[in-house]
Design a protein around this motif. Structure first.
Motif, PDB file in Angstrom:
ATOM      1  N   GLU A 457      47.334  43.703  52.375  1.00 46.66           N
ATOM      2  CA  GLU A 457      46.504  44.316  53.453  1.00 46.66           C
ATOM      3  C   GLU A 457      46.322  45.737  53.487  1.00 46.66           C
ATOM      4  O   GLU A 457      45.871  46.391  53.947  1.00 46.66           O
ATOM      5  N   TYR A 458      47.380  46.389  53.116  1.00 48.25           N
ATOM      6  CA  TYR A 458      48.210  47.215  52.859  1.00 48.25           C
ATOM      7  C   TYR A 458      48.717  48.510  51.136  1.00 48.25           C
ATOM      8  O   TYR A 458      49.353  48.603  50.853  1.00 48.25           O
ATOM      9  N   PRO A 459      47.457  48.309  50.707  1.00 52.99           N
ATOM     10  CA  PRO A 459      47.424  48.145  49.164  1.00 52.99           C
ATOM     11  C   PRO A 459      48.603  49.711  49.142  1.00 52.99           C
ATOM     12  O   PRO A 459      48.814  50.380  47.881  1.00 52.99           O
ATOM     13  N   ALA A 460      47.801  50.750  49.692  1.00 54.42           N
ATOM     14  CA  ALA A 460      48.663  53.072  49.594  1.00 54.42           C
ATOM     15  C   ALA A 460      49.895  52.723  49.722  1.00 54.42           C
ATOM     16  O   ALA A 460      50.623  52.790  49.401  1.00 54.42           O
ATOM     17  N   SER A 461      49.959  51.752  50.818  1.00 53.02           N
ATOM     18  CA  SER A 461      51.826  51.794  51.158  1.00 53.02           C
ATOM     19  C   SER A 461      52.417  50.646  50.283  1.00 53.02           C
ATOM     20  O   SER A 461      53.545  51.758  49.642  1.00 53.02           O
ATOM     21  N   SER A 462      51.912  49.827  50.330  1.00 51.86           N
ATOM     22  CA  SER A 462      52.629  48.698  48.923  1.00 51.86           C
ATOM     23  C   SER A 462      52.877  49.806  47.475  1.00 51.86           C
ATOM     24  O   SER A 462      53.689  49.585  46.507  1.00 51.86           O
ATOM     25  N   LEU A 463      51.795  50.309  47.671  1.00 58.33           N
ATOM     26  CA  LEU A 463      51.988  51.224  45.801  1.00 58.33           C
ATOM     27  C   LEU A 463      52.586  51.642  45.178  1.00 58.33           C
ATOM     28  O   LEU A 463      54.099  52.214  44.937  1.00 58.33           O
ATOM     29  N   PHE A 464      52.962  52.774  47.197  1.00 60.66           N
ATOM     30  CA  PHE A 464      54.312  54.135  47.222  1.00 60.66           C
ATOM     31  C   PHE A 464      55.480  53.256  47.321  1.00 60.66           C
ATOM     32  O   PHE A 464      56.610  54.058  46.316  1.00 60.66           O
ATOM     33  N   ALA A 465      55.910  52.348  47.425  1.00 60.93           N
ATOM     34  CA  ALA A 465      56.815  51.441  48.011  1.00 60.93           C
ATOM     35  C   ALA A 465      57.342  51.071  45.654  1.00 60.93           C
ATOM     36  O   ALA A 465      58.362  50.843  45.373  1.00 60.93           O
ATOM     37  N   SER A 466      56.192  50.256  45.327  1.00 60.67           N
ATOM     38  CA  SER A 466      56.195  49.643  44.095  1.00 60.67           C
ATOM     39  C   SER A 466      56.915  50.863  43.488  1.00 60.67           C
ATOM     40  O   SER A 466      57.774  51.504  42.385  1.00 60.67           O
ATOM     41  N   LEU A 467      56.284  52.373  43.676  1.00 66.53           N
ATOM     42  CA  LEU A 467      57.363  53.760  42.148  1.00 66.53           C
ATOM     43  C   LEU A 467      58.157  54.044  42.342  1.00 66.53           C
ATOM     44  O   LEU A 467      58.629  54.012  41.706  1.00 66.53           O
ATOM     45  N   GLU A 468      58.052  54.356  44.357  1.00 64.47           N
ATOM     46  CA  GLU A 468      59.960  54.194  43.911  1.00 64.47           C
ATOM     47  C   GLU A 468      60.893  52.906  43.465  1.00 64.47           C
ATOM     48  O   GLU A 468      62.265  53.528  43.432  1.00 64.47           O
ATOM     49  N   ALA A 469      60.170  51.731  43.643  1.00 62.52           N
ATOM     50  CA  ALA A 469      61.741  51.182  43.255  1.00 62.52           C
ATOM     51  C   ALA A 469      61.417  51.258  41.917  1.00 62.52           C
ATOM     52  O   ALA A 469      62.280  50.916  40.647  1.00 62.52           O
ATOM     53  N   LEU A 470      60.184  51.304  40.901  1.00 64.69           N
ATOM     54  CA  LEU A 470      60.250  51.651  39.355  1.00 64.69           C
ATOM     55  C   LEU A 470      60.935  52.781  38.961  1.00 64.69           C
ATOM     56  O   LEU A 470      61.627  52.909  38.070  1.00 64.69           O
ATOM     57  N   ALA A 471      60.873  53.512  40.036  1.00 64.46           N
ATOM     58  CA  ALA A 471      61.526  55.097  39.315  1.00 64.46           C
ATOM     59  C   ALA A 471      62.665  55.016  39.443  1.00 64.46           C
ATOM     60  O   ALA A 471      63.703  54.904  38.776  1.00 64.46           O
ATOM     61  N   LYS A 472      63.100  53.934  40.539  1.00 61.62           N
ATOM     62  CA  LYS A 472      64.534  54.164  40.474  1.00 61.62           C
ATOM     63  C   LYS A 472      65.108  52.834  39.640  1.00 61.62           C
ATOM     64  O   LYS A 472      66.199  52.965  39.038  1.00 61.62           O
TER      65      LYS A 472
END
Length: 628
Positions: A457-472
């Motif tokens: 439903e909210y791919p934009a929010s999901s994208l930035f959560a995934s990017l933060e997870a990937l970075a860490k």
């Protein structure tokens, strides 16, 4: 390999096959003879990812097959990561590898070559198969060996153990005639294997442009004024009600509330200082923390000053819940048109979900009768919901270039979620294998869960959560040896380059610039936190770039494989007359050629017998492509 007699170096043959065509989608297959531990499979996946990043080749158009053969009964450990990456790049580019060079080293997600153990034993193994150059991770040039000495002192036997330093380069040359070279990253190692290197881009562009400053400065000033007024209200209210607040064992509530008031003032001063330095996102972040603390002081002071505290809490919960719900609806219903609104809506939605989580946690604390913590989380939820409006309004201050296609956004969100899951799994396995741990992984699982729950439903929010997870998740592995200055410098430069590349495509990476600026303020306090925010900025800018423009293959430069530094001349040879030196050299060369030639022929025959060409692409893979 680890044996009953200690560590023993073992050589492995790794064959990498790259296939391009119908049905290829970035799949990675690993076949080993004999067995393999799971970290070898993770190393193969990471090798492919790093190879794609360094070359600029879109790996989703290829499938990759790794066939690994060794004499060790079980293949394991991350030390094959570097050579797997080099072999993958060579296969993609069609380059020849120097078979006289060998390498050991873990591969980090940013292309750095990480530390491994057993380097002296691996040098001996490399010598046994005719290697003349051995590459190993930078920073491991000196290792320590435990030496046991037995002394007889007056008839008393004394056994002493001490650690003796070993210079790896000297050890390799003096014992085996092998040149041992420290390498920092894959690009440097490629030069020794192929003679090729990739150009490293350096950004000279100013990160905080006038366009960014014009948009962020008014918001920062508004929040400072808001925080100043809220602090003044909180201070006055606390002074008038503090006599009603319990402050004796075991409930020192007055002291706790007073500490939060002091924290509000400290954060407000930091916000003003950052504003004067034109670090506007950092200023808004400090002002936001001041607003939370001041609101908590107001809530707590009113709570202890009221006669009906239960009714006060009920009304407060209703007020905050209504506000959070209203702001969340605005964020969820916001329209994404271009790359600017994608970032602003994604940031707003993420903050809306944060507020909802804090509201739920406040309700749980209320049920536990932990009222002070409940009040703090209510204050956080309210202020977090207010920030939703900041981000939604900010998109109007930038030109919203680059139309965002919903199917592209959905595809990119799923792609980065998959990468985050893989990175989290891989880092966890490798760290466990190394006997290490990282606090950076502690919240990665929650970020991945959030991204998975929001993605439909909210791919934009999901994208930035995934990017933060990937970075860490990636940094958990990269920083296992500590957050050092060279890593900070490299991460900062990579983030700056990614931001510059996004701007070259007409994208203003607002979020990336904001986190870059915030990282700058953290450098003197926490190097690790600064690296995390620089990497997050890089990931955001890179994702925006990927959405607008597909990967473009990078240009390499051929310099030729560096010559091997010769060992010091033998004193016997040096003493010979000039004419005899040529005879001696020719005879020696002939003997060496015969020995090496015989060894190579024998090794080739044995390899082809035990590992025929039909095994190079696993039979199961051939069947896979026949069926697909």
């Amino acid at each position: 390999a680890r044996t009953s007699n200690g560590l023993v170096g073992v050589t492995s043959t790794i064959t990498v096959t790259v296939q391009n065509g119908t049905g290829c989608s970035g799949k990675v297959f690993v076949e080993t003879l004999p067995l393999t531990q799971i970290d070898m499979q993770g190393s193969a996946r990471l090798a492919v990812m790093v190879a794609g990043t360094l070359t600029g080749i879109d790996i989703s158009n290829y499938d990759f097959f790794f066939v690994i053969q060794t004499s060790s009964p079980i293949i394991g450990g991350p030390s094959a990561g570097a050579v797997m990456t080099i072999a993958t790049i060579a296969a993609l580019e069609g380059w020849q590898l120097d078979n006289r060079t060998m390498i050991t080293g873990m591969i980090d997600p940013d292309g750095s070559i990480g530390p491994v153990g057993g380097i002296p034993e691996k040098i001996e193994a490399a010598y046994s198969v005719g290697a003349t150059r051995f590459l190993f991770p930078k920073g491991q040039g000196v290792m320590y060996k435990t030496v046991t000495e037995t002394k007889n002192i007056g008839g008393i036997i004394q056994i002493v153990q001490k650690r003796v330093p070993i210079n790896i380069s000297e050890y390799a040359m003096n014992n085996f005639g092998i040149e041992a070279v420290e390498v920092a990253d894959i690009n440097e190692a490629l030069l020794y294997f192929t003679g090729h290197t990739f150009e490293t881009q350096v950004s000279n562009e100013t990160i905080t442009t006038s366009n960014y400053t014009t948009s962020m400065e008014p918001l920062a000033l508004h929040l400072i004024n808001d925080a100043n007024n809220s602090y003044a209200t909180a201070k006055s209210l606390f002074e008038n009600t503090k006599s009603d607040i319990p402050n004796s064992f075991p409930f020192y509530y007055r002291n706790q509330i007073n500490d939060m008031l002091d924290n509000a003032q400290t954060s407000l001063e930091k916000a003003r200082d950052s504003y004067e330095k034109k670090l506007f996102y950092s200023s808004t972040s400090s002002a936001f923390q001041s607003l939370i603390n001041s609101r908590f002081v107001q809530y707590a002071s009113n709570y202890f000053n009221t006669d009906d505290r239960g009714n006060y809490l009920d009304n407060l919960f209703n007020t905050v819940e209504s506000f959070v719900s209203n702001q969340s609806e605005k964020a969820k219903d916001a329209t994404i048109r271009g790359m600017t609104s994608l970032q602003c809506v994604g940031a707003a939605q993420k903050r809306a979900f944060d507020a909802e989580d804090y509201l739920k946690n406040a309700q749980q604390d209320y049920q536990k009768r932990d009222y002070l913590n409940a009040l703090y989380k209510l204050a956080f939820a309210f202020e977090r919901s207010k920030s939703v409006g900041w981000w939604l309004n900010m998109s109007s201050t930038f030109e919203d270039l680059g139309q965002v296609n919903n199917s592209v956004l959905d595809d990119v969100a799923h792609r980065y979620l998959d990468l985050a899951i893989q990175a989290n799994t891989y880092s966890s396995i490798i760290l466990q294998e190394m006997g290490e741990s990282s606090s950076l992984l502690s919240g990665v699982g929650d970020l991945i869960d959030d991204a998975g729950n929001e993605i439909e439903e909210y791919p934009a929010s999901s994208l930035f959560a995934s990017l933060e997870a990937l970075a860490k998740a990636n940094l958990a592995l990269e920083l296992v040896d500590g957050a050092k200055q060279d890593k900070l410098d490299k991460t900062r430069e990579s983030a700056a380059t990614a931001i510059s590349e996004s701007r070259s495509l007409g994208i203003e990476p607002i979020l990336a610039v904001s986190y870059f600026e915030f990282a700058q303020t953290l450098e003197n306090g926490s190097t690790t936190d600064a690296i995390v925010y620089y990497r997050y900025a890089q990931m955001i800018a890179g994702a925006l770039h990927f959405m607008v423009s597909p990967p473009v293959q990078k240009q390499s430069r051929f310099e030729g494989i560096p010559p091997i530094n010769p060992p010091q001349h033998n004193s016997f040879v040096a003493s010979l007359p000039f004419d005899l030196k040529w005879v001696y050299a020719a005879a020696t060369l002939l003997v060496v050629m015969l020995i090496v030639g015989a060894a190579v022929i024998a090794r080739e025959k044995r390899f082809k017998k035990e590992f025929p060409p039909e095994m190079w692409m696993p039979r199961s893979m051939e069947e896979y492509y026949r069926k697909h």
